[in-house]
Design a protein around this motif. Structure first.
Motif, PDB file in Angstrom:
ATOM      1  N   GLU A 114      41.846  25.944  -9.427  1.00 29.74           N
ATOM      2  CA  GLU A 114      43.249  26.698 -10.120  1.00 29.74           C
ATOM      3  C   GLU A 114      44.258  26.244  -9.089  1.00 29.74           C
ATOM      4  O   GLU A 114      45.483  26.197  -9.599  1.00 29.74           O
ATOM      5  CB  GLU A 114      42.862  28.213 -10.311  1.00 29.74           C
ATOM      6  N   ARG A 115      43.903  26.433  -7.912  1.00 29.87           N
ATOM      7  CA  ARG A 115      44.896  26.157  -6.879  1.00 29.87           C
ATOM      8  C   ARG A 115      45.223  24.676  -6.461  1.00 29.87           C
ATOM      9  O   ARG A 115      45.785  24.380  -5.569  1.00 29.87           O
ATOM     10  CB  ARG A 115      44.588  26.924  -5.643  1.00 29.87           C
ATOM     11  N   LYS A 116      44.412  23.609  -7.189  1.00 33.79           N
ATOM     12  CA  LYS A 116      44.785  22.252  -7.103  1.00 33.79           C
ATOM     13  C   LYS A 116      44.403  21.786  -5.668  1.00 33.79           C
ATOM     14  O   LYS A 116      44.908  20.886  -5.387  1.00 33.79           O
ATOM     15  CB  LYS A 116      46.122  21.926  -7.670  1.00 33.79           C
ATOM     16  N   TYR A 117      43.251  22.248  -5.185  1.00 36.22           N
ATOM     17  CA  TYR A 117      42.598  21.768  -3.888  1.00 36.22           C
ATOM     18  C   TYR A 117      41.964  20.429  -4.497  1.00 36.22           C
ATOM     19  O   TYR A 117      41.544  20.264  -5.425  1.00 36.22           O
ATOM     20  CB  TYR A 117      41.578  22.537  -3.233  1.00 36.22           C
ATOM     21  N   LYS A 118      42.159  19.308  -3.489  1.00 35.76           N
ATOM     22  CA  LYS A 118      41.968  17.931  -3.637  1.00 35.76           C
ATOM     23  C   LYS A 118      40.281  18.031  -3.159  1.00 35.76           C
ATOM     24  O   LYS A 118      39.506  16.954  -3.559  1.00 35.76           O
ATOM     25  CB  LYS A 118      42.748  16.978  -3.268  1.00 35.76           C
ATOM     26  N   HIS A 119      40.046  18.543  -1.964  1.00 35.56           N
ATOM     27  CA  HIS A 119      38.754  18.610  -1.345  1.00 35.56           C
ATOM     28  C   HIS A 119      38.468  20.051  -0.669  1.00 35.56           C
ATOM     29  O   HIS A 119      39.334  20.744  -0.510  1.00 35.56           O
ATOM     30  CB  HIS A 119      39.211  17.564  -0.127  1.00 35.56           C
ATOM     31  N   ALA A 120      37.156  19.826  -0.663  1.00 32.63           N
ATOM     32  CA  ALA A 120      36.659  21.173   0.200  1.00 32.63           C
ATOM     33  C   ALA A 120      35.559  20.755   1.095  1.00 32.63           C
ATOM     34  O   ALA A 120      34.628  19.811   1.089  1.00 32.63           O
ATOM     35  CB  ALA A 120      36.094  22.254  -0.783  1.00 32.63           C
ATOM     36  N   TYR A 121      35.116  21.501   2.042  1.00 37.60           N
ATOM     37  CA  TYR A 121      34.090  21.407   3.140  1.00 37.60           C
ATOM     38  C   TYR A 121      33.681  22.546   3.399  1.00 37.60           C
ATOM     39  O   TYR A 121      34.304  23.565   3.485  1.00 37.60           O
ATOM     40  CB  TYR A 121      34.468  20.149   4.315  1.00 37.60           C
ATOM     41  N   LEU A 122      32.497  22.399   4.328  1.00 34.00           N
ATOM     42  CA  LEU A 122      32.071  23.595   5.071  1.00 34.00           C
ATOM     43  C   LEU A 122      31.093  23.167   6.219  1.00 34.00           C
ATOM     44  O   LEU A 122      30.556  21.859   6.185  1.00 34.00           O
ATOM     45  CB  LEU A 122      31.104  24.546   4.207  1.00 34.00           C
ATOM     46  N   TRP A 123      31.124  23.916   7.233  1.00 35.81           N
ATOM     47  CA  TRP A 123      29.961  23.804   8.145  1.00 35.81           C
ATOM     48  C   TRP A 123      29.033  24.792   8.269  1.00 35.81           C
ATOM     49  O   TRP A 123      28.932  25.744   7.723  1.00 35.81           O
ATOM     50  CB  TRP A 123      30.659  23.679   9.633  1.00 35.81           C
TER      51      TRP A 123
END
Length: 164
Positions: A114-123
């Protein structure tokens, strides 16, 4: 707010929430994985960073409550270049296996899209196979591993990434 069984999920951060999440991370990971106090301090620093830079249009916390007790938590923290970071995902032991992980992951995915993020990650760390399975189910892929002693014991930190 959303409901899963008798657990309510809210997104409003209230006084005491961040300190409690820091405390529970320290207790749970200390008891279950023998992490040290430095892990709790790491969580506290990250929660402070989240709150200090909080933008309600870009950031979100999901706080799971049973009655008035926090039983689970996850947040999405904005980073540069259209990137979202998933952080501080945990459930109390008695609330695991109820499908809440799937619910929070779907809320994370929906908000990010919805917020138009292109990428996500986590550690994360190599001690959490159930979490790894959930991340992979939602399209995250292991992209990096590095040995670490930052949490009071030797372990392997792992990065998972997702492109939307």
């Amino acid at each position: 707010m959303e409901k899963t069984q008798d657990i309510t999920i809210r997104t409003e951060i209230r006084p005491g929430d961040l300190g409690y999440v820091m405390y529970r991370h320290g207790k749970i990971y200390g008891e279950e994985y023998n992490y040290g106090v430095n892990f709790e301090s790491y969580v506290g620093a990250g929660l402070h960073e989240f709150y200090k830079n909080h933008d309600p249009e870009l950031d979100r916390a999901w706080i799971c409550e049973q009655g008035h007790k926090i039983v689970g938590f996850m947040l999405l923290m904005h980073r540069e270049n259209g990137t979202a970071q998933l952080r501080y995902f945990y459930f109390e032991p008695e609330c695991r296996g109820l499908g809440l992980g799937n619910t929070l992951m779907q809320l994370f995915m929906d908000f990010a899209k919805e917020r138009k993020y292109k990428h996500a990650y986590l550690w994360t760390t190599d001690h959490l196979p159930a979490a790894h399975h959930l991340y992979k189910k939602f399209g995250f892929r292991l992209t990096e591993e590095k040995p670490s002693n930052d949490f009071g014991k030797p372990l392997v930190e792992q990065r998972y990434d997702l492109a939307f």
